[in-house]
Design an enzyme around this catalytic site. Structure first.
Site, PDB file in Angstrom:
ATOM      1  N   THR A  78      43.593  -9.606  68.851  1.00 48.10           N
ATOM      2  CA  THR A  78      43.265  -9.191  67.478  1.00 48.10           C
ATOM      3  C   THR A  78      43.169 -10.374  66.514  1.00 48.10           C
ATOM      4  OG1 THR A  78      44.464  -7.158  67.911  1.00 48.10           O
ATOM      5  CG2 THR A  78      43.997  -7.656  65.599  1.00 48.10           C
ATOM      6  N   ARG A 155      45.276  -0.365  62.009  1.00 45.98           N
ATOM      7  CA  ARG A 155      45.379   0.227  63.352  1.00 45.98           C
ATOM      8  C   ARG A 155      46.839   0.338  63.815  1.00 45.98           C
ATOM      9  NH1 ARG A 155      40.542  -3.082  63.859  1.00 45.98           N
ATOM     10  NH2 ARG A 155      41.996  -4.791  63.610  1.00 45.98           N
ATOM     11  N   ASP A 175      49.105  -0.309  51.356  1.00 46.14           N
ATOM     12  CA  ASP A 175      47.936  -1.028  51.877  1.00 46.14           C
ATOM     13  C   ASP A 175      46.910  -1.062  50.749  1.00 46.14           C
ATOM     14  OD1 ASP A 175      46.584  -1.442  55.027  1.00 46.14           O
ATOM     15  OD2 ASP A 175      45.288  -1.461  53.257  1.00 46.14           O
ATOM     16  N   THR A 207      50.208  -6.610  58.644  1.00 46.41           N
ATOM     17  CA  THR A 207      49.035  -7.139  57.941  1.00 46.41           C
ATOM     18  C   THR A 207      48.541  -8.380  58.684  1.00 46.41           C
ATOM     19  OG1 THR A 207      50.244  -8.733  56.606  1.00 46.41           O
ATOM     20  CG2 THR A 207      50.162  -6.486  55.763  1.00 46.41           C
ATOM     21  N   CYS A 234      56.103  -7.802  63.793  1.00 50.72           N
ATOM     22  CA  CYS A 234      55.341  -7.918  65.053  1.00 50.72           C
ATOM     23  C   CYS A 234      53.911  -8.291  64.709  1.00 50.72           C
ATOM     24  CB  CYS A 234      55.327  -6.584  65.782  1.00 50.72           C
ATOM     25  SG  CYS A 234      56.647  -6.391  66.946  1.00 50.72           S
ATOM     26  N   ALA A 235      53.709  -8.835  63.490  1.00 57.30           N
ATOM     27  CA  ALA A 235      52.329  -9.125  63.063  1.00 57.30           C
ATOM     28  C   ALA A 235      52.067 -10.626  63.153  1.00 57.30           C
ATOM     29  CB  ALA A 235      52.096  -8.592  61.659  1.00 57.30           C
ATOM     30  N   ARG A 236      52.506 -11.382  62.169  1.00 57.68           N
ATOM     31  CA  ARG A 236      52.335 -12.827  62.188  1.00 57.68           C
ATOM     32  C   ARG A 236      53.517 -13.497  61.511  1.00 57.68           C
ATOM     33  NH1 ARG A 236      49.650 -12.343  65.741  1.00 57.68           N
ATOM     34  NH2 ARG A 236      47.537 -13.050  66.199  1.00 57.68           N
ATOM     35  N   GLU A 265      55.153 -21.458  66.903  1.00 56.37           N
ATOM     36  CA  GLU A 265      55.404 -20.837  68.205  1.00 56.37           C
ATOM     37  C   GLU A 265      55.174 -21.838  69.327  1.00 56.37           C
ATOM     38  OE1 GLU A 265      53.201 -17.149  68.480  1.00 56.37           O
ATOM     39  OE2 GLU A 265      54.347 -16.253  66.853  1.00 56.37           O
ATOM     40  N   HIS A 283      56.589 -13.524  71.235  1.00 55.90           N
ATOM     41  CA  HIS A 283      55.229 -13.020  70.957  1.00 55.90           C
ATOM     42  C   HIS A 283      54.720 -12.140  72.116  1.00 55.90           C
ATOM     43  CE1 HIS A 283      51.345 -14.007  68.542  1.00 55.90           C
ATOM     44  NE2 HIS A 283      51.262 -12.802  69.084  1.00 55.90           N
ATOM     45  N   ALA A 286      51.363  -7.997  72.633  1.00 62.12           N
ATOM     46  CA  ALA A 286      50.171  -7.620  73.407  1.00 62.12           C
ATOM     47  C   ALA A 286      50.382  -7.821  74.891  1.00 62.12           C
ATOM     48  CB  ALA A 286      48.982  -8.459  72.937  1.00 62.12           C
TER      49      ALA A 286
HETATM   50  N1  LIG Z   1      52.577  -9.349  68.079  1.00 68.06           N
HETATM   51  C1  LIG Z   1      51.430  -9.247  68.705  1.00 68.06           C
HETATM   52  O1  LIG Z   1      51.296  -9.585  69.861  1.00 68.06           O
HETATM   53  C2  LIG Z   1      50.265  -8.660  68.001  1.00 68.06           C
HETATM   54  C3  LIG Z   1      50.091  -8.881  66.664  1.00 68.06           C
HETATM   55  N2  LIG Z   1      49.004  -8.356  66.028  1.00 68.06           N
HETATM   56  C4  LIG Z   1      48.893  -8.607  64.593  1.00 68.06           C
HETATM   57  O2  LIG Z   1      49.253  -7.413  63.900  1.00 68.06           O
HETATM   58  C5  LIG Z   1      48.638  -7.413  62.623  1.00 68.06           C
HETATM   59  C6  LIG Z   1      47.983  -6.060  62.356  1.00 68.06           C
HETATM   60  O3  LIG Z   1      46.966  -5.811  63.298  1.00 68.06           O
HETATM   61  P1  LIG Z   1      46.017  -4.514  63.137  1.00 68.06           P
HETATM   62  O4  LIG Z   1      46.807  -3.343  62.705  1.00 68.06           O
HETATM   63  O5  LIG Z   1      45.211  -4.438  64.370  1.00 68.06           O
HETATM   64  O6  LIG Z   1      45.100  -4.992  61.925  1.00 68.06           O
HETATM   65  P2  LIG Z   1      44.246  -4.066  60.923  1.00 68.06           P
HETATM   66  O7  LIG Z   1      43.199  -4.958  60.371  1.00 68.06           O
HETATM   67  O8  LIG Z   1      43.843  -2.806  61.608  1.00 68.06           O
HETATM   68  O9  LIG Z   1      45.296  -3.693  59.795  1.00 68.06           O
HETATM   69  C7  LIG Z   1      45.768  -4.625  58.868  1.00 68.06           C
HETATM   70  C8  LIG Z   1      45.982  -3.886  57.568  1.00 68.06           C
HETATM   71  O10 LIG Z   1      46.631  -4.765  56.655  1.00 68.06           O
HETATM   72  C9  LIG Z   1      46.134  -4.430  55.364  1.00 68.06           C
HETATM   73  N3  LIG Z   1      46.430  -5.476  54.402  1.00 68.06           N
HETATM   74  C10 LIG Z   1      45.703  -6.588  54.102  1.00 68.06           C
HETATM   75  N4  LIG Z   1      46.307  -7.262  53.095  1.00 68.06           N
HETATM   76  C11 LIG Z   1      47.431  -6.569  52.774  1.00 68.06           C
HETATM   77  C12 LIG Z   1      48.463  -6.757  51.814  1.00 68.06           C
HETATM   78  N5  LIG Z   1      48.457  -7.804  50.976  1.00 68.06           N
HETATM   79  N6  LIG Z   1      49.460  -5.852  51.754  1.00 68.06           N
HETATM   80  C13 LIG Z   1      49.486  -4.795  52.583  1.00 68.06           C
HETATM   81  N7  LIG Z   1      48.518  -4.544  53.511  1.00 68.06           N
HETATM   82  C14 LIG Z   1      47.506  -5.435  53.610  1.00 68.06           C
HETATM   83  C15 LIG Z   1      44.654  -4.208  55.593  1.00 68.06           C
HETATM   84  O11 LIG Z   1      44.079  -3.473  54.537  1.00 68.06           O
HETATM   85  C16 LIG Z   1      44.664  -3.445  56.903  1.00 68.06           C
HETATM   86  O12 LIG Z   1      44.667  -2.049  56.697  1.00 68.06           O
HETATM   87  C17 LIG Z   1      47.670  -8.600  62.630  1.00 68.06           C
HETATM   88  O13 LIG Z   1      48.298  -9.688  61.998  1.00 68.06           O
HETATM   89  C18 LIG Z   1      47.503  -8.910  64.098  1.00 68.06           C
HETATM   90  O14 LIG Z   1      47.121 -10.232  64.334  1.00 68.06           O
HETATM   91  C19 LIG Z   1      48.085  -7.596  66.654  1.00 68.06           C
HETATM   92  C20 LIG Z   1      48.222  -7.341  68.000  1.00 68.06           C
HETATM   93  C21 LIG Z   1      49.298  -7.889  68.787  1.00 68.06           C
HETATM   94  O1  LIG Z   2      46.148  -9.935  69.294  1.00 70.65           O
HETATM   95  C1  LIG Z   2      46.957 -10.481  68.528  1.00 70.65           C
HETATM   96  O2  LIG Z   2      46.792 -10.603  67.298  1.00 70.65           O
HETATM   97  C2  LIG Z   2      48.183 -11.041  69.100  1.00 70.65           C
HETATM   98  O3  LIG Z   2      49.003 -11.525  68.364  1.00 70.65           O
HETATM   99  C3  LIG Z   2      48.361 -11.066  70.550  1.00 70.65           C
HETATM  100  O4  LIG Z   2      48.437 -12.406  70.921  1.00 70.65           O
HETATM  101  P1  LIG Z   2      48.328 -12.833  72.463  1.00 70.65           P
HETATM  102  O5  LIG Z   2      46.972 -12.389  72.925  1.00 70.65           O
HETATM  103  O6  LIG Z   2      49.410 -12.108  73.197  1.00 70.65           O
HETATM  104  O7  LIG Z   2      48.505 -14.308  72.476  1.00 70.65           O
END
Ligand SMILES: NC(=O)C1=CN([C@@H]2O[C@H](COP(=O)(O)OP(=O)(O)OC[C@H]3O[C@@H](n4cnc5c(N)ncnc54)[C@H](O)[C@@H]3O)[C@@H](O)[C@H]2O)C=CC1
Ligand SMILES: O=C(O)C(=O)COP(=O)(O)O
Length: 440
Positions: A78, A155, A175, A207, A234-236, A265, A283, A286
């Site tokens: 993502t 999502r 949001d 976010t 679990c985002a960033r 990281e 991390h 995913a």
């Molecule tokens: N830990 C991991 O391995 C993973 C981490 N992620 C991370 O999770 C996060 C979310 O991913 P998704 O839900 O797929 O993204 P998404 O794009 O579907 O949702 C993000 C939401 O954050 C909202 N947003 C933007 N600015 C904002 C603010 N200032 N305040 C509140 N909300 C705000 C957006 O409007 C959007 O609805 C991303 O940072 C992504 O990189 C995603 C997959 C795996």
């Molecule tokens: O898809 C994302 O945003 C993730 O943070 C997942 O990262 P990774 O593919 O496990 O290195």
């Protein structure tokens, strides 16, 4: 779209083997090299038309600068914050991701951390391994009846909400883009962050890491929270300010933190990780077989579709790619429908047809003509999008994208990408002057 020639791809991280297999089945030569140092990547990248990464490869401006032949950077996942998308765009390199492939896995890990925080599972497991039987120390609290604040209702935020609702949690959130009517339809009441902080027993952030989300939870916002609030990231790394979090854990203002991501990281500074009320993962959001299979397969198929000139899916910068040979040609058409004339001008950018203007409404950003699109004409007002979103939600239709006109005066055309076409456009009648929908 015009086919783009990709003969060689470098995969620089552990990506599901299906990715390589699909690329090779389609005549693309694939090399896999993991854990490359920056200099090695800069030397190696010259030999490839495509690069596939996850989050660990830092595709910085100097890496992109060194990439003489690169046409595509595919992110099997993502977040694209490890890719300098601006530098890629300037060089005409398409950056694409697979944003829904790991949604469920990241949401499930978030729920696992929330549950672990409520019942101290990791700490209790460690204690057992050390030969202890400490039933008092790990007294927990039920999630049932507690308030979960979800910041970022895209999502993953949505999937976390529905799962934690099944535990009897009240879900509230914030949001700036997803309309309150839409989140209300999946049980999340939206409010401002100022209103949200003092209500939460748990807070989870979902976010992207962008300037407006860096340090969203900081000393000031922690001070507005309930004493003992528990937080999950679990985002960033950096959305929850790490220094502020450590201070809040030390004073007890924060009762526990579940972290999957870090500013650096792997993190060199271990003080957060070592705090007894912090549980952490390297991390892993995913890191499931299912998510990796989806992301690996999706990115390979997206690249193959692009090579075959079929379609461009998942591109995050296609509308600005400077090298796109077709980007300068603007085409104008006039369509007659029910006695009304509609004038449209469009173009092709990054292989995708885009709409630039519709009957005097010039769109702020080119509208990608893909998927289900709803066009409506209305005069600008602060409630417009949320009213339309609410009406669509009541018909079971979700908004996936939104394009507004640059001008804000008079009746103008808006466009929303929608999950499915409306059965009856009449539902929108009270809100808009005119409407049309189509699938591209
Ligand atoms: N830990 C991991 O391995 C993973 C981490 N992620 C991370 O999770 C996060 C979310 O991913 P998704 O839900 O797929 O993204 P998404 O794009 O579907 O949702 C993000 C939401 O954050 C909202 N947003 C933007 N600015 C904002 C603010 N200032 N305040 C509140 N909300 C705000 C957006 O409007 C959007 O609805 C991303 O940072 C992504 O990189 C995603 C997959 C795996
Ligand atoms: O898809 C994302 O945003 C993730 O943070 C997942 O990262 P990774 O593919 O496990 O290195």
């Amino acid at each position: 779209m015009a086919p783009i020639s990709i003969k060689t791809v470098l995969i620089s991280e552990s990506v599901d083997p299906r990715c390589r297999a699909i690329l090779e089945e389609n005549g693309i030569r694939v090399t896999e090299k993991q854990n490359m140092k920056k200099d090695d990547l800069m030397a190696e990248i010259k030999n490839y038309d495509g690069l596939v990464v996850r989050s660990a490869t830092k595709v910085t401006a100097d890496v992109i600068d060194a990439a003489d032949n690169l046409k595509i950077i595919g992110r099997a996942g993502t977040g694209v914050d490890n890719v300098d998308v601006d530098a890629a765009t300037k060089k005409g390199i398409i950056v694409m991701n697979t944003p829904s492939g790991n949604t469920i896995s990241a949401a499930e890990l978030t729920c696992a951390l929330l549950m672990s925080l409520s019942r101290h599972v990791p700490q209790a497991a460690m204690s057992m391994k050390q030969g202890n039987w400490d039933r008092k120390k790990f007294m927990g609290a039920e999630l049932y009846g507690k308030v979960l604040g979800i910041v970022g209702l895209g999502r993953i935020g949505k999937e976390v909400a529905s799962r934690m609702q099944s535990f009897g949690m009240r879900t509230i959130g914030y949001d700036p883009i997803t309309p309150p009517e839409v989140t209300a339809s999946w049980g999340v009441e939206q409010m401002s962050l100022e209103q949200l902080w003092p209500l939460c027993d748990y807070i989870t952030v979902h976010t992207p890491l962008i300037p407006s989300t860096v340090g969203l939870l900081n000393d000031k916002s922690f001070a507005k929270c309930k004493t003992g609030v528990k937080v999950v990231n679990c985002a960033r790394g950096g959305i929850i300010d790490e220094d502020a979090l450590l201070r809040a854990l030390q004073t007890g203002q924060c009762g526990g933190a579940g972290l999957d991501v870090f500013v650096e990281e792997p993190p060199k500074n271990r003080s957060l990780i070592d705090h007894p009320n912090c549980i952490s993962c390297p991390h892993l959001g995913a890191s499931t077989q299912e998510a990796q299979a989806r992301c690996g397969e999706d990115i390979a198929l997206q690249i193959v579709d692009m090579v075959n000139g079929k379609k461009l899916v998942g591109a995050v910068n296609q509308s600005h790619c400077a090298s796109d040979e077709a980007s300068s040609g603007v085409c104008k058409v006039e369509v007659m429908s029910n006695g009304c004339s509609y004038k449209a001008s469009g173009s092709v950018q990054g292989g995708v047809p885009v709409l630039l203007e519709l009957s005097e409404s010039v769109f702020r950003q080119p509208v990608s003509l893909t998927g289900n699109l709803l066009f409506f004409k209305a005069s600008a007002n602060p409630q417009l999008l949320s009213s339309v979103a609410g009406c669509l939600a009541s018909e079971g239709v979700e908004i996936e994208s939104f394009s507004a006109p640059a001008d804000r005066t008079g009746d103008l055309w808006y466009c929303v990408g929608i999950s499915s076409l409306l059965r009856d456009l009449g539902a929108l009648k009270p809100l808009v002057k005119d409407a049309a929908q189509l699938t591209v």
